[in-house]
Design a protein around this motif. Structure first.
Motif, PDB file in Angstrom:
ATOM      1  N   LEU B  54       0.702  -1.218  -0.036  1.00 10.88           N
ATOM      2  CA  LEU B  54      -0.060  -0.077  -0.109  1.00 10.88           C
ATOM      3  C   LEU B  54       1.019   1.073   0.109  1.00 10.88           C
ATOM      4  CD1 LEU B  54      -3.068   0.858   0.102  1.00 10.88           C
ATOM      5  CD2 LEU B  54      -2.519   1.428   2.537  1.00 10.88           C
ATOM      6  N   ARG B  55       1.820   1.332   0.892  1.00 11.94           N
ATOM      7  CA  ARG B  55       2.500   2.596   1.048  1.00 11.94           C
ATOM      8  C   ARG B  55       3.569   2.897  -0.081  1.00 11.94           C
ATOM      9  NH1 ARG B  55       7.229   2.763   5.742  1.00 11.94           N
ATOM     10  NH2 ARG B  55       8.290   4.667   4.988  1.00 11.94           N
ATOM     11  N   TYR B  56       4.302   1.579  -0.824  1.00 14.01           N
ATOM     12  CA  TYR B  56       5.281   1.951  -1.902  1.00 14.01           C
ATOM     13  C   TYR B  56       4.664   1.884  -3.095  1.00 14.01           C
ATOM     14  CZ  TYR B  56       8.800   1.992   1.681  1.00 14.01           C
ATOM     15  OH  TYR B  56       9.863   2.391   2.702  1.00 14.01           O
ATOM     16  N   SER B  57       3.709   0.828  -3.290  1.00 16.53           N
ATOM     17  CA  SER B  57       3.239   0.680  -4.717  1.00 16.53           C
ATOM     18  C   SER B  57       1.877   1.702  -4.986  1.00 16.53           C
ATOM     19  CB  SER B  57       2.493  -0.704  -4.800  1.00 16.53           C
ATOM     20  OG  SER B  57       4.012  -1.319  -5.431  1.00 16.53           O
ATOM     21  N   MET B  58       1.130   1.462  -3.830  1.00 17.05           N
ATOM     22  CA  MET B  58      -0.044   2.316  -4.331  1.00 17.05           C
ATOM     23  C   MET B  58      -0.159   3.861  -3.996  1.00 17.05           C
ATOM     24  SD  MET B  58      -1.393  -0.370  -5.329  1.00 17.05           S
ATOM     25  CE  MET B  58      -2.825   0.323  -5.816  1.00 17.05           C
ATOM     26  N   ARG B  59       0.860   4.130  -2.792  1.00 11.90           N
ATOM     27  CA  ARG B  59       0.788   5.657  -2.513  1.00 11.90           C
ATOM     28  C   ARG B  59       1.990   6.136  -2.887  1.00 11.90           C
ATOM     29  NH1 ARG B  59      -3.586   4.359  -2.142  1.00 11.90           N
ATOM     30  NH2 ARG B  59      -5.130   4.038  -0.444  1.00 11.90           N
ATOM     31  N   TYR B  60       3.002   5.440  -3.567  1.00 17.39           N
ATOM     32  CA  TYR B  60       4.143   6.065  -4.522  1.00 17.39           C
ATOM     33  C   TYR B  60       5.076   6.690  -3.438  1.00 17.39           C
ATOM     34  CZ  TYR B  60       0.633   5.480  -7.892  1.00 17.39           C
ATOM     35  OH  TYR B  60      -0.162   5.020  -8.696  1.00 17.39           O
ATOM     36  N   MET B  84      -0.999  16.111 -15.380  1.00 19.20           N
ATOM     37  CA  MET B  84      -1.212  14.486 -14.888  1.00 19.20           C
ATOM     38  C   MET B  84      -1.028  14.757 -13.246  1.00 19.20           C
ATOM     39  SD  MET B  84       1.775  11.455 -15.212  1.00 19.20           S
ATOM     40  CE  MET B  84       2.965  12.186 -13.934  1.00 19.20           C
ATOM     41  N   ARG B  85      -2.492  14.911 -12.898  1.00 16.70           N
ATOM     42  CA  ARG B  85      -2.774  15.199 -11.436  1.00 16.70           C
ATOM     43  C   ARG B  85      -2.327  14.094 -10.355  1.00 16.70           C
ATOM     44  NH1 ARG B  85      -4.980  20.053 -10.907  1.00 16.70           N
ATOM     45  NH2 ARG B  85      -5.916  21.066 -12.960  1.00 16.70           N
ATOM     46  N   GLN B  86      -2.390  12.780 -11.081  1.00 15.56           N
ATOM     47  CA  GLN B  86      -2.364  11.725 -10.057  1.00 15.56           C
ATOM     48  C   GLN B  86      -1.333  10.652 -10.864  1.00 15.56           C
ATOM     49  OE1 GLN B  86      -6.091   9.873  -9.546  1.00 15.56           O
ATOM     50  NE2 GLN B  86      -6.964  11.771  -8.505  1.00 15.56           N
ATOM     51  N   TYR B  87      -0.551   9.768 -10.207  1.00 12.55           N
ATOM     52  CA  TYR B  87       0.300   9.123 -11.049  1.00 12.55           C
ATOM     53  C   TYR B  87      -0.482   7.889 -11.734  1.00 12.55           C
ATOM     54  CZ  TYR B  87       4.640  10.536  -9.236  1.00 12.55           C
ATOM     55  OH  TYR B  87       5.816  11.267  -8.917  1.00 12.55           O
ATOM     56  N   GLY B  88       0.265   7.507 -12.974  1.00 18.61           N
ATOM     57  CA  GLY B  88      -0.411   6.465 -13.689  1.00 18.61           C
ATOM     58  C   GLY B  88       0.713   5.970 -14.828  1.00 18.61           C
ATOM     59  N   SER B  89       0.534   6.488 -15.884  1.00 23.95           N
ATOM     60  CA  SER B  89       1.550   5.933 -17.100  1.00 23.95           C
ATOM     61  C   SER B  89       2.867   5.544 -16.774  1.00 23.95           C
ATOM     62  CB  SER B  89       1.516   6.867 -18.336  1.00 23.95           C
ATOM     63  OG  SER B  89       2.205   6.459 -19.115  1.00 23.95           O
ATOM     64  N   PHE B  90       3.630   6.503 -15.882  1.00 26.82           N
ATOM     65  CA  PHE B  90       5.006   6.403 -15.460  1.00 26.82           C
ATOM     66  C   PHE B  90       5.101   6.873 -14.309  1.00 26.82           C
ATOM     67  CE2 PHE B  90       4.394   9.958 -18.624  1.00 26.82           C
ATOM     68  CZ  PHE B  90       4.774  10.723 -17.664  1.00 26.82           C
ATOM     69  N   LEU B  91       6.247   6.660 -13.274  1.00 29.51           N
ATOM     70  CA  LEU B  91       6.567   7.038 -12.207  1.00 29.51           C
ATOM     71  C   LEU B  91       7.953   7.931 -11.984  1.00 29.51           C
ATOM     72  CD1 LEU B  91       5.547   3.858 -10.291  1.00 29.51           C
ATOM     73  CD2 LEU B  91       4.205   5.862 -10.709  1.00 29.51           C
ATOM     74  N   CYS B 228      10.543  -5.201  -5.539  1.00 27.58           N
ATOM     75  CA  CYS B 228      11.745  -4.510  -6.177  1.00 27.58           C
ATOM     76  C   CYS B 228      11.374  -3.378  -6.688  1.00 27.58           C
ATOM     77  CB  CYS B 228      12.171  -5.389  -7.339  1.00 27.58           C
ATOM     78  SG  CYS B 228      13.876  -6.257  -6.919  1.00 27.58           S
ATOM     79  N   GLU B 229      10.504  -3.410  -7.802  1.00 29.36           N
ATOM     80  CA  GLU B 229       9.921  -2.383  -8.459  1.00 29.36           C
ATOM     81  C   GLU B 229       9.126  -1.382  -7.503  1.00 29.36           C
ATOM     82  OE1 GLU B 229       8.467  -1.452 -12.910  1.00 29.36           O
ATOM     83  OE2 GLU B 229       7.293  -2.881 -11.768  1.00 29.36           O
ATOM     84  N   ARG B 230       9.516  -0.169  -7.457  1.00 28.57           N
ATOM     85  CA  ARG B 230       8.831   0.788  -6.838  1.00 28.57           C
ATOM     86  C   ARG B 230       9.344   0.883  -5.128  1.00 28.57           C
ATOM     87  NH1 ARG B 230       2.648   1.472  -8.806  1.00 28.57           N
ATOM     88  NH2 ARG B 230       2.878   1.027 -11.076  1.00 28.57           N
ATOM     89  N   TYR B 231      10.045  -0.068  -4.950  1.00 28.46           N
ATOM     90  CA  TYR B 231      10.696  -0.279  -3.639  1.00 28.46           C
ATOM     91  C   TYR B 231      12.222  -0.250  -3.288  1.00 28.46           C
ATOM     92  CZ  TYR B 231       6.185  -2.799  -3.203  1.00 28.46           C
ATOM     93  OH  TYR B 231       4.723  -3.139  -3.314  1.00 28.46           O
ATOM     94  N   PRO B 390      -0.452  -8.611  -3.933  1.00 28.07           N
ATOM     95  CA  PRO B 390      -1.736  -9.010  -3.974  1.00 28.07           C
ATOM     96  C   PRO B 390      -2.767  -7.698  -4.507  1.00 28.07           C
ATOM     97  CG  PRO B 390      -1.374  -8.825  -1.709  1.00 28.07           C
ATOM     98  CD  PRO B 390      -0.074  -8.901  -2.555  1.00 28.07           C
ATOM     99  N   ILE B 391      -2.453  -6.382  -4.135  1.00 31.27           N
ATOM    100  CA  ILE B 391      -3.236  -5.501  -4.572  1.00 31.27           C
ATOM    101  C   ILE B 391      -3.468  -5.381  -5.865  1.00 31.27           C
ATOM    102  CG2 ILE B 391      -3.909  -3.040  -4.134  1.00 31.27           C
ATOM    103  CD1 ILE B 391      -2.384  -3.131  -1.363  1.00 31.27           C
ATOM    104  N   GLN B 392      -2.107  -5.368  -6.529  1.00 33.54           N
ATOM    105  CA  GLN B 392      -1.751  -4.968  -7.707  1.00 33.54           C
ATOM    106  C   GLN B 392      -2.326  -6.120  -8.816  1.00 33.54           C
ATOM    107  OE1 GLN B 392       1.671  -2.254  -8.164  1.00 33.54           O
ATOM    108  NE2 GLN B 392       0.116  -0.970  -9.081  1.00 33.54           N
TER     109      GLN B 392
END
Lengths: 280, 571
Positions: B54-60, B84-91, B228-231, B390-392
């Motif tokens: 939640l913290r790293y992948s969903m809340r960036y 781009m008001r919220q994250y999406g296509s790239f981080l 790994c990715e996003r972490y 599991p969330i994603q």
């Protein structure tokens, strides 16, 4: 790394019944797989030799703290040092009104219902999760770009509204209730499950037209928040007792999969961040 | 009134992979380097609680705070660009180590064809093969010339892998052996061999075994924890700048990192930079750091934005095709993939590593005949096992309800019964895809945001379909009970995560006029400014960019040392 072996076996072998679900039993990470992998890792890398000694100190400190909800374990067999189970202090509201909470509880349960494989959103605490999320950064769109000017954009340009998530929830829940009153003369939470499904479907497909927000986007947000509440670490108030993870054989937070990575599917009892903090 | 600090030899803007490598190489050679990093400091101990989707992948958690700065986007010039008001296509990364901390570690080398794409395409198929408006170019450097720098990057990072049978020639094997092979990777290997394709283990920055690099930095082996990715990596097993090059630079005593320092302008006079102006974001103070050499190593968007805001280099004009800064923006075609559902078999999908995988290059670059195809290039196809959190990850066969009883049942059932094969489709440059300054929207300092004008073209639609079909053939050969794959690529949209492999805007080339920098990443228009990163790619390859960015950074460092001695343009 010293661990209480009686607690380990409990967590491994006790089938989780309804009662243990409600009372959020403790889940020290456990299982043969996990233990040996961690040991192997220590040998492999030599990385944690310093941390090992420190870990002992920290873990005994956390072991003493008995007021955390996850240390209370009313379903576990009697334990010599056992104190009275503490209530789950996380179960109170930070944002929703009671009426809103009941709608969210009912709606998320339809999105992720209880069935023979295990609990649904309601028992997992998803409505509490969403409530707590809306009370913080996420609810205020704290890390989103919310500067004007606001224009209706193309679909490909994403959300361009000026409303924050907590405002979207306020409006969306009110409209869901209005729709239920109009179609059935009852609030959403009072409807039969299939009537609730039909109402949610009407939002999802935008058969319901709202003036201030998109019914479809609201439903989408509700659906993704539901999955977040089902599967995020229990520290956030959902995924009670890791039952969300357990249903799909997701082991949660594990330090290493080195010894199973080349193997066929292996079932591993889940572990949470709380256990990770307590065990080091 | 800005405060002016004493002059330094070199100032670096952004301390990620490129900035870290250059800092380490220059300080080892005795130069004094100041590294300005807009984000916060980072260390391995920060990741004690990292297994938190939640913290790293969903809340960036690791990403740039969009409330302070974002980009704007439009599909074409007739549409108003909106933020781009919220994250999406790239981080977008942030903080010490930049995107180099939250990457997966897939460390490919580009193909020889990538570097000479225009000339090799013309040579094999004639110049009419390149459609009107497609502005692909040669890099002004060949694979063989860049090879020693790839080798250097791989040794520094400890890349684990085996030789790509269809790749460019290597001077040395990978410094560490390939990662472990999971049952699903084994199945991919067998299926692709049966189809007469050439599988090889994905080159990984995750470390297959304990490793000490030539700088004496020792790191532990990967534990396949699945985050790994996003972490960030709690073991330091995944190579990132914070655990590799930055400590080496620090040890020299000649590197000064200033975090929370956001560079807003490159100062210049008469075709030479004199330093940079930045804000200490903790106090709001404006500070001038004079320097002999300015090295720009932030992410693609800020490399371009900083040059445009500083009025350095000639801005690109899409109407005339003149100018270079902002030209050749490219991305990646990532949706051409296939998902396989297996009724009879379960996998340890929860376990994995960012670059644990197996790849084929039979449909990448010009490794296959394009005579009868309506697109150029291709992409690497891979089955990877990065840890299905599991969330994603809730794959269900097409036609399944998106919520409710059926969704719950199927998503639980398939959680460990699904495999996917993905393709990283290359992305060609077009005259009307570009970056410039947004006329309306501003960042927290009142500076204009970067504006992206981009959409998918026929090239991308054909490519995505082709790659999805190949992925699906392999998945069927692997024995999936049911296979879903992309049938048609829609328009580019900014909401769905696709890839953080944005490229171009300050491109490399053999001569000024059509490029902004030479093959040492030195600006043609200001010889003491070096702009390093994927911003230098004239078009994007069918691979992850980091290996190539690393190689270019080592070459740039060599160029800077040469420049320090002799001065002038190096090419």
């Amino acid at each position: 790394m010293e661990r209480n072996s009686s607690r380990d076996t409990t967590a491994l072998e006790e089938p989780k019944d309804q009662a243990s679900l409600e009372d959020s039993s403790s889940g020290p990470d456990s299982g043969q797989v996990h233990d040996s992998s961690r040991r192997k890792f220590l040998v492999n890398s030599g990385y944690v030799l310093g941390t090992l000694a420190v870990g002992g100190v920290i873990s005994s400190l956390f072991g003493c703290a008995k007021d955390g909800e996850d240390n209370a374990d009313s379903s576990a067999p009697a334990d010599d040092n056992k104190e009275a189970a503490a209530p789950n202090y996380n179960r109170a509201l930070m944002y929703f009104t009671q009426a809103q909470f009941r709608i969210v509880e009912a709606a998320t349960e339809r999105i992720f219902p209880e069935d023979e494989s295990g609990p649904g959103a309601k028992k997992l605490g998803v409505a509490f999760f969403i409530d707590h999320q809306l009370a913080g950064d996420w609810g205020f769109n704290g890390r989103d770009y919310m500067n004007p000017p606001f224009f209706a954009g193309e679909k490909e340009q994403g959300y361009q509204g000026r409303l924050k998530r907590r405002e979207l929830f306020d409006i969306g829940l009110r409209e869901l209730d209005n729709y239920s009153q109009t179609t059935h003369g009852k609030g959403f939470a009072e409807l039969e499950p299939d009537q609730q499904d039909a109402a949610l479907k009407a939002f999802e497909t935008e058969e319901v037209k709202l003036t201030t927000i998109s019914a479809g986007s609201f439903f989408k947000m509700l659906r993704s928040a539901t999955l977040e509440g089902v599967y995020s670490d229990p520290l956030y108030g959902g995924n009670l007792n890791m039952e969300g993870w357990r249903m799909r054989n997701y082991p949660g937070s594990q330090m290493s999969y080195l010894n199973i990575i080349e193997k066929d599917f292996t079932k591993i009892e889940p572990s949470s961040l709380q256990a990770h903090l307590a065990s080091h | 009134m800005a405060k002016t600090l004493p002059k330094t030899d070199v100032v670096i803007v952004g301390v990620g992979w490129a900035g870290g490598i250059i800092a380490s190489e220059l300080t080892k050679s005795g130069l004094n380097v100041v590294g300005l990093e807009r984000g916060k400091e980072r260390k391995t101990e920060d990741y004690y609680m990292v297994h938190d989707e939640l913290r790293y992948s969903m809340r960036y958690e690791m990403m740039q705070d969009l409330s302070k700065e974002t980009i704007t986007f439009r599909s074409n010039e007739n549409i108003r660009a909106l933020p781009m008001r919220q994250y999406g296509s790239f981080l977008l990364g942030d903080g010490l180590g930049g995107s180099g901390v939250h990457w997966n570690g897939q460390t490919y080398r580009f193909l020889p064809y990538d570097f000479q794409m225009r000339s090799m395409t013309t040579e094999r198929y004639g110049k009419n093969k390149i459609p009107e408006g497609m502005t692909i170019r040669d890099w002004g450097i060949t694979y063989d010339e860049l090879e020693p720098y790839y080798d250097k990057f791989e040794k520094m990072a400890g890349i684990s892998g085996e030789e790509n049978p269809l790749g460019g020639k290597r001077s040395n094997p990978y410094p560490t052996p390939p990662m472990k092979k999971t049952p699903s990777m084994q199945m991919f290997a067998e299926a692709t061999k049966k189809l007469n394709l050439n599988p090889y283990m994905m080159p990984a920055a995750n470390l297959s075994e304990n490793y000490t690099n030539p700088d004496g930095v020792a790191r532990a082996a990967c534990q396949y924890c699945g985050y790994c990715e996003r972490y960030g990596c709690e073991y330091g097993a995944k190579a990132d700048p914070v655990v590799t090059v930055i400590p080496v630079a620090n040890k020299t005593g000649k590197f000064q990192i200033r975090t929370h320092s956001n560079v807003r302008r490159i100062l210049h006079k008469g075709g030479k930079a004199t330093g940079v102006m930045y804000i200490d974001v903790t106090t709001g103070e404006e500070i001038i750091q004079p320097a002999d050499i300015v090295v720009v190593t932030s992410y693609v968007f800020n490399n371009v934005r900083l040059l445009l805001m500083s009025e350095l280099g000639k801005p690109y004009d899409p109407a005339s095709g003149q100018g270079v800064i902002g030209a050749n923006y490219a991305y990646q075609v990532i949706k051409g993939s296939a998902v396989g559902f297996f009724e009879e078999k379960q996998f340890n999908n929860f376990a994995g590593a960012g670059s644990l995988g197996i790849s084929i290059d039979d449909y990448n670059g010009d490794n296959f005949d394009h005579s009868n195809l309506n697109f150029l290039h291709g992409g690497v196809i891979a089955l990877s096992q990065t840890g299905a959190r599991p969330i994603q990850n809730n794959p269900v066969p097409s036609g399944t309800a998106a919520w409710g009883a059926e969704f719950k049942k199927k998503s639980l059932h398939y959680a460990n019964r699904t495999l996917s094969i993905g393709a990283q489709g290359s992305s060609m440059a077009f005259k009307h895809h570009f970056l410039d300054l947004d006329p309306t929207y501003k960042d927290a300092f009142g500076d204009p945001l970067m504006r992206i004008t981009f959409d998918f073209e026929d090239q991308d639609r054909e490519l995505a379909k082709f790659l999805a079909e190949r992925c699906s053939e392999i998945m069927k050969e692997m024995g999936a009970s049911h296979v879903d794959y992309l049938k048609e690529l829609g328009p580019y949209e900014i909401m769905t995560y696709q890839s953080t492999h944005n490229t171009g805007g300050v491109i490399m080339g053999a001569e000024p006029g059509t490029s902004a920098i030479n093959n040492f990443s030195q600006m043609w228009d200001a010889d003491n400014v070096f702009v390093v990163g994927a911003s230098s790619f004239p078009q994007n390859a069918g691979y992850n960019p980091t290996g190539t960015v690393g190689a270019l950074a080592y070459r740039a460092a060599e160029g800077i040392l040469k420049y320090r001695e002799k001065g002038g343009l190096l090419v």
